[in-house]
Design an enzyme around this catalytic site. Structure first.
Site, PDB file in Angstrom:
ATOM      1  N   LYS A  87     140.704  81.038  27.145  1.00  0.00           N
ATOM      2  CA  LYS A  87     142.107  81.007  26.878  1.00  0.00           C
ATOM      3  C   LYS A  87     142.706  80.858  28.042  1.00  0.00           C
ATOM      4  O   LYS A  87     142.556  81.595  29.000  1.00  0.00           O
ATOM      5  CB  LYS A  87     142.354  82.388  26.201  1.00  0.00           C
ATOM      6  CG  LYS A  87     143.512  82.619  25.198  1.00  0.00           C
ATOM      7  CD  LYS A  87     143.209  83.661  24.467  1.00  0.00           C
ATOM      8  CE  LYS A  87     144.482  84.066  23.537  1.00  0.00           C
ATOM      9  NZ  LYS A  87     144.340  85.287  22.905  1.00  0.00           N
TER      10      LYS A  87
HETATM   11  O1  G3P Z   1     146.277  87.689  20.949  1.00  0.00           O
HETATM   12  C1  G3P Z   1     147.513  86.949  21.211  1.00  0.00           C
HETATM   13  C2  G3P Z   1     148.408  87.612  20.178  1.00  0.00           C
HETATM   14  O2  G3P Z   1     147.969  87.371  18.826  1.00  0.00           O
HETATM   15  C3  G3P Z   1     149.159  88.948  20.384  1.00  0.00           C
HETATM   16  O3  G3P Z   1     149.610  89.218  19.254  1.00  0.00           O
HETATM   17  O4  G3P Z   1     150.835  91.211  18.093  1.00  0.00           O
HETATM   18  O5  G3P Z   1     150.308  91.422  20.388  1.00  0.00           O
HETATM   19  O6  G3P Z   1     152.132  90.085  19.598  1.00  0.00           O
HETATM   20  P1  G3P Z   1     150.604  90.474  19.300  1.00  0.00           P
END
Ligand code: G3P
Length: 217
Positions: A87
């Site tokens: 990633k």
């Molecule tokens: O892993 C990346 C993304 O899915 C993060 O999500 O909920 O932290 O905005 P969030």
């Protein structure tokens, strides 16, 4: 449509795997920190542990922001297990790193994508996945799902095979709307996935069926 779970919590990953509908896992440095995973050796071991639970792709995020550092980290992650996808953040050095990894046959997930232009660059660099963060866009009064629509249109216009991994999914309607748009993958918390199964008419209907069945038992 693939379902990934967005967590580094092994118990939740196991629970999702046992549902039988899990296609992979995404993690990020914040999710690893939340589980108290510190130090590169512990981080690598944790990624291998995750790979040993799930059958699908597992995103391991680099924390370097320079090309040489991203390449070193990414190559080390990719060597850990065939299920690892490196990633990489959507920054200019990240685009170079994705291009490099693509040339080496190392799969990548371009993360922290918030615009169609960024998604276009990720695809041109050969990213295996692009991760637009829909929840975080919604958080700042911007249409996260609209971005998924735009990326779908652009990728289909040119036949890019980069998979759209709708990230930062927060609730079941995000998943349903992503399915309608044609996102290839969603990643979110287990709660958003299991919420898809819930319906009050299912609960009341089942209660009635079970009560009626007892009458003839
Ligand atoms: O892993 C990346 C993304 O899915 C993060 O999500 O909920 O932290 O905005 P969030």
């Amino acid at each position: 449509m693939k379902f990934f779970i967005d967590t580094a919590n092994l118990a939740q990953i196991k629970e999702a795997q046992e549902l039988g509908i899990l296609d992979g896992v995404t993690t990020n440095p914040s999710l690893m920190a939340k589980e108290g995973i510190k130090g590169i050796d512990a981080i690598k071991k944790h990624y291998v542990d995750i790979c040993n639970i799930v059958d699908g792709d597992v995103s391991a995020e680099v924390i370097s922001t320079d090309l040489a550092g991203m390449i070193k980290e990414g190559e080390e992650f990719a060597a850990l297990h065939p299920q690892i996808v490196v990633k990489v953040p959507m920054i200019p050095e990240g685009i170079k790193a994705i291009k490099y990894f693509t040339g080496k046959g190392i799969r990548t997930n371009c993360t922290l994508v918030f615009s169609a232009g960024q998604a276009l660059l990720a695809a041109k660099a050969g990213a295996s996945y692009v991760s637009p963060f829909i929840g975080r866009l919604d958080d700042v009064s911007t249409d996260g799902l609209g971005l998924i629509e735009d990326i779908r249109l652009i990728y289909d216009n040119y036949g890019f095979d980069t998979e759209i991994l709708a990230a930062s999914v927060r609730h079941p309607m995000h998943i349903i709307e992503c399915a309608k748009i044609g996102a290839d993958v969603i990643t979110g918390p287990l709660s958003a996935i299991t919420a898809l199964a819930k319906h009050p008419l299912t609960d009341t209907g089942l209660a009635t069926f079970l009560a009626d069945a007892k009458k003839f038992a």
